[in-house]
Design a protein around this motif. Sequence first.
Motif, short mmCIF file in Angstrom:
data_model
loop_
_atom_site.label_atom_id
_atom_site.label_comp_id
_atom_site.label_asym_id
_atom_site.label_seq_id
_atom_site.Cartn_x
_atom_site.Cartn_y
_atom_site.Cartn_z
N LYS A 28 26.62 -11.26 28.45
CA LYS A 28 27.45 -10.19 28.45
C LYS A 28 27.09 -9.33 29.73
CE LYS A 28 27.68 -5.51 26.21
NZ LYS A 28 27.28 -4.72 25.08
N VAL A 29 28.29 -8.90 30.34
CA VAL A 29 28.40 -8.24 31.76
C VAL A 29 28.98 -7.06 31.64
CG1 VAL A 29 28.84 -8.40 34.25
CG2 VAL A 29 28.00 -10.30 32.99
N VAL A 30 28.55 -6.06 31.70
CA VAL A 30 29.24 -4.66 31.92
C VAL A 30 29.83 -4.62 33.50
CG1 VAL A 30 29.20 -2.14 31.38
CG2 VAL A 30 27.82 -3.81 30.08
N ASN A 31 31.05 -4.37 33.58
CA ASN A 31 31.53 -4.18 35.01
C ASN A 31 32.24 -2.66 35.08
OD1 ASN A 31 33.04 -3.96 37.30
ND2 ASN A 31 33.42 -6.20 37.25
N TRP A 32 31.42 -1.94 35.83
CA TRP A 32 31.83 -0.19 35.60
C TRP A 32 33.10 -0.25 36.46
CZ3 TRP A 32 29.68 3.11 32.38
CH2 TRP A 32 28.40 2.70 31.82
N THR A 33 33.53 -0.99 37.40
CA THR A 33 34.70 -0.73 38.27
C THR A 33 35.28 -1.74 38.54
OG1 THR A 33 32.97 -1.44 40.09
CG2 THR A 33 32.87 0.87 39.96
N LEU A 34 35.93 -2.49 37.46
CA LEU A 34 36.76 -3.72 37.57
C LEU A 34 38.14 -3.32 37.93
CD1 LEU A 34 37.13 -6.74 37.48
CD2 LEU A 34 37.22 -6.38 34.85
N SER A 35 38.60 -2.61 37.12
CA SER A 35 40.01 -2.06 37.13
C SER A 35 40.18 -0.85 38.01
CB SER A 35 40.88 -1.91 35.76
OG SER A 35 40.11 -0.83 35.06
N MET A 85 32.57 17.08 28.90
CA MET A 85 32.96 15.98 29.50
C MET A 85 34.05 16.10 30.26
SD MET A 85 32.66 13.74 25.71
CE MET A 85 33.62 15.08 24.73
N TYR A 86 33.79 15.15 31.23
CA TYR A 86 34.96 15.28 32.37
C TYR A 86 34.96 13.84 33.07
CZ TYR A 86 30.62 15.81 35.10
OH TYR A 86 29.27 15.68 35.74
N TRP A 87 35.91 13.74 33.94
CA TRP A 87 36.18 12.39 34.68
C TRP A 87 36.08 12.63 36.02
CZ3 TRP A 87 37.16 7.59 32.60
CH2 TRP A 87 37.32 7.56 31.36
N THR A 88 35.35 11.51 36.84
CA THR A 88 34.84 11.70 38.10
C THR A 88 34.93 10.18 38.76
OG1 THR A 88 33.52 12.54 39.96
CG2 THR A 88 32.57 11.62 37.89
N THR A 89 34.74 10.04 39.86
CA THR A 89 34.62 8.57 40.34
C THR A 89 33.18 8.18 40.11
OG1 THR A 89 33.94 9.42 42.57
CG2 THR A 89 36.50 8.78 42.25
N PHE A 90 33.03 6.77 40.17
CA PHE A 90 31.68 6.10 39.78
C PHE A 90 30.61 6.57 41.02
CE2 PHE A 90 28.22 3.12 39.57
CZ PHE A 90 28.24 2.80 38.17
N SER A 91 30.81 6.63 42.01
CA SER A 91 29.85 6.85 42.98
C SER A 91 29.56 8.40 43.14
CB SER A 91 30.57 6.44 44.59
OG SER A 91 31.74 6.91 44.67
N ASP A 92 30.43 9.35 42.48
CA ASP A 92 30.18 10.61 42.69
C ASP A 92 29.73 11.02 41.43
OD1 ASP A 92 31.22 10.90 45.22
OD2 ASP A 92 33.28 11.26 44.54
N THR A 93 29.34 10.44 40.12
CA THR A 93 28.65 10.72 38.98
C THR A 93 27.50 11.66 39.05
OG1 THR A 93 29.78 8.99 37.95
CG2 THR A 93 28.10 9.93 36.89
#
Length: 810
Positions: free
Chosen positions: A698-705, A764-772
């Motif tokens: 099992k691999v979790v890809n946080w930034t695939l799409s 809860m809010y949305w942001t880019t992965f690198s800025d979390t």
Amino acid sequence: MTYSSSRFYYFLLFFFFVSFGIKAQETSIKTDSTSISKASIGIGDISVESEKLGQQLLKLKAALDQSRRILEIDSIVTTTTPEILKLVDSVFLKREDVSLRDLKVRKVEWTNYKTILSEYQNTIKDRSEEISKIINDVFYDLNRWELTKEKLASGTESKDMGESFDQAISSLEALMKTAHLRLDKVFTTQKKVTELVLVIDSEISNIEFAENQRRKDYFVFDSKPIWGKSEKLMIGDSIAVESLSSYALIAKGIKQNRTQFLDFFHLNIKTVIFQIVFLILFMAFLIIANMKWNKNIHSLRNPIEIHAKTILKNPVLTTLSVGILISAFFYASMVPAYAEFHIIIVLLATVLLLPKVTDKKFSGFLWLLFLVYLINIFEAFIGLKANLARGLLIVDSLLLLIALYMGRKIVKSKPETFSQIIKPFKFISILYTLLLVISIIANVIGMVALSNYITKSVIVSLTFGFIIYLAIKAFTSIFILLFKFRSTSNIQTFAVMLKATHQRIRPLLNFIGLLFWLFFTLKGFELYDYILSSINDIIAIEWVLGEMTISLGGILAFAGILIFTLIISKGAATLFKDEWMVNILPRGLAPAISLVLRIVVVGIGLYAGFTAAGVDLSKLEFIIGALGVGIGFGLQNVVLNFVSGLILAFERPINIGDTIEVDMEMGVVTNIGVRSSNIRAYSGAEVIIPNGDLISKKVVNWTLSNRNRRSKIPMKTSPGADPERVIELFNKIALEQPTTSSEPAPETLFYGYGPDGNLNFALMYWTTFSDTLKTDNNIALEIFKKLKDEGIQAPAPLRRIITEDRRKGD
């Protein structure tokens, strides 16, 4: 990719392609040894086969009609053979007054004849193969019909059927006879052409021998010192001159060169037409590109863009310089007069255009170089031993010395403008200055041939050096233009392309230009053929060890192909990992292409290397079988990881730059290799993960799409806080952050009372992965400040403490 994985990867590919080569060889052997089938025709199929045979005979007869092209070739060869044989003149080659220029003219004439005859040979070969195929087909059908007739001879079939068999067999035999006659005529024509080619090859070999003999005369005193008594002059093809004036010598030389020019022009008229069409299309491309890129040159800031616009604004000069330089390679060879005509046009265009893309002060150096080249051509018209020619040689050398001094001074003062050539030009200018001084001394003391050799070689080297320098700038500009006019390009990708041009494309073009310059320089110094001949002699060295023959050429070929393959493989890997390539191609495609390309290039390179070395791959069958068993038992995991690497390359569930989580490890993918992949953990560690784990686990890809991620910050307040006010306050704080997304908008949820009586909230809010992490920190700090300003207290946990004394009192 680690060293061990690379080693296994090359090892596995070698045996894969070796197995493929053995299979191909076995198939070839089986195909060659297969005899013609003699299956008879079934009784029920005789009528159908008879009809097919009739149609086939008509087609074969039409194919066997005398080829008009073969008849034309036979007629031309028969007519021109006496004329060509008349040109064979052994006395001409032995005459001392015949110059290298005269030999060059003769050599080009013979080479042109050989080129034409080579085309004839290819046409004859195609026709002979066509007739041979017809003979094989007729022979096959003839065997079938004869076998069928033999089987039915003892039966009770009617006489009509027997007559039909006889007629079919007779027709096939007649067609076979016609085919053999046609093939004999083709072979007769082929023999004539081959004999003529052998004569031409012999004459070219004699000319090359005569050229080498004259090159040995460079280091002899062929004239008296310049202060001594002058000798009789000799012109062109050894006509002694007692009292001809310089004007008569020049007129004689111009007439000879004009005749050579026109003869070559008429002989290569098709190539000339093709060259003109190419130049027109090339100029049309430049004009259209200039119209499409309607930006003012003064508004441009990048040097590459400025050069590109300058080249587009001068389509005529660009066509005359770069276009003619490219189209000159359309010719197999040129007579000196025709080649010099091309060089004059290209050099003149270079003199006018190159200062516009470099520095205007550089035009003085280029004009001197152009003047020296014209004088050098003028010298060829009057003969080397003329006093005027000796004087002009000294003038050439002095002008070149002045030009080199000027050029070196200008290049040194503008290091950024001439960054591509500043180091090599500094070395070359010193070397050529010494050579020119030697040339002047040699001329003065009577070694005129050596002086002419050095001066002419330096002129050729410098001339082609700056022509190629301009061509590199033009090709760089054209590459940028092709990308700039793409409909999908934008400012960011174009900026990346400009950066890539500096880092990758320009160095590659510089290297290619250097190779071309070395080729022309070696040709100018008359060393190219000598080096090529020496290399061939070295390659031909062999050692015999028992029944085995080891060839030095095979070893060098294997090593050269292997080194070239590794360089190409490494270059491809580096190229497709560059930022500009990653941005141009769809996400994840560049690393996949890099991996597959490396596999293909190395595999083909190994196969080609062993084939070039003369290794009989069929003898490795037993070894390959044994290794196959060993791989099956001992290297299962390695093979699994290798195949998994291919799956990752094609399916692309993980790409370089993705943030993944596997086996409790989380980090950024930095490399996807053949056997394993690397991820850089956020702690800084480099984690190596087998490719099999990335496929099977099992691999979790946080930034695939995409790189968007929802973040959640839980918060608690005192029971006295107003929930609606707190929700409004939290949402406002999140929206004000520059790194949060407004769509979907931040949302705060109220979960009611907690176990300690406090109020529970979740933002809860949305942001880019690198800025979390950075965004979570900023929002938490801002919430702390706002709650403090609003007077909303944090929950104070209630704890009931029961002492030992109170428990006893109860």
